[in-house]
Enzyme design. Structure first.
Site, short mmCIF file in Angstrom:
data_model
loop_
_atom_site.label_atom_id
_atom_site.label_comp_id
_atom_site.label_asym_id
_atom_site.label_seq_id
_atom_site.Cartn_x
_atom_site.Cartn_y
_atom_site.Cartn_z
N ASP A 1 -0.32 5.10 0.84
CA ASP A 1 -0.62 6.09 1.89
C ASP A 1 -0.86 5.39 3.23
O ASP A 1 -1.70 4.50 3.33
CB ASP A 1 -1.84 6.92 1.50
CG ASP A 1 -1.63 7.66 0.18
OD1 ASP A 1 -0.49 7.70 -0.30
OD2 ASP A 1 -2.62 8.18 -0.35
N ASP B 1 0.85 -1.19 0.00
CA ASP B 1 0.00 0.00 0.00
C ASP B 1 0.89 1.24 0.00
O ASP B 1 2.07 1.18 0.38
CB ASP B 1 -0.90 -0.04 1.24
CG ASP B 1 -1.76 1.18 1.38
OD1 ASP B 1 -2.37 1.60 0.39
OD2 ASP B 1 -1.84 1.72 2.51
#
Length: 196
Positions: free
Chosen positions: A10, A8
């Site tokens: 953010d 991922d």
């Protein structure tokens, strides 16, 4: 077969902006502590391919114009490259949660090439993320999850399901992610030595 770290962006590589959750300016850009050092060590010492998988709500719409997204995103990628961290692919879903798009995490629409190929070892691959939806993605892929989390975030997810059975590690530090993966790699090597 290739093992993958689906990572991922953010909240995992960079801190997620608290105000609007959009990384659309350099003053909002703050890298996650330890991420350069330990992703570099993972890249150099372990045999994982790195794939970035990120939801960017409404990217390309009036609420999140692409011209504000790409400068910081490209700087982010260049910063990792300068530290020896290369992402094999960057996969971005631009939908809103309400769209329920098959490409939006935790759905696997962006990742079908990894499911439909004998070249990838998903059973020994991992999803690294800071949300329950990342752990659900791991479950949907048949992989395991490394949950880089804060306990107070658990009630704020898009889905209420908490797939604890796929979570191999829950931590707040990249150092612990590296140590876990290094230990897994060492254990695999020992098994290979004993088998042969």
């Amino acid at each position: 077969m290739k093992k993958i770290l689906f990572i991922d962006r953010d909240g995992t590589l960079v801190k997620e902006p608290e105000i609007d959750k959009q990384l659309d300016s350099f003053d909002k850009l703050s890298f996650f502590p330890g991420v350069f050092k330990y992703l570099n060590k993972i890249s150099e010492e372990l045999d994982f391919k790195l794939v970035m998988v990120t939801n960017q709500d409404g990217l390309g719409t009036g609420s999140f114009p692409e011209e504000t997204f790409w400068p910081t995103h490209n700087f982010l990628l260049k910063s990792f490259k300068n530290e020896g961290v290369i992402f094999e692919k960057i996969l971005i879903d631009k939908s809103f949660p309400k769209d329920k798009a098959p490409t939006r995490k935790p759905q696997i629409g962006l990742l079908t090439e990894y499911l439909n190929s004998e070249n990838y070892d998903l059973h020994n691959s991992f999803v690294i993320g800071d949300r329950v939806t990342d752990m659900e993605l791991a479950s949907n892929l048949g992989a395991k999850g490394l949950f880089l989390c804060n306990n107070d975030r658990l009630g704020e997810e898009e889905s209420g399901q908490y797939p604890s059975e796929v979570i191999a590690l829950k931590t707040t530090k990249w150092k612990e992610i590296y140590s876990f993966l290094k230990l897994e790699h060492t254990a695999d090597a020992i098994v290979i030595i004993f088998i042969s």
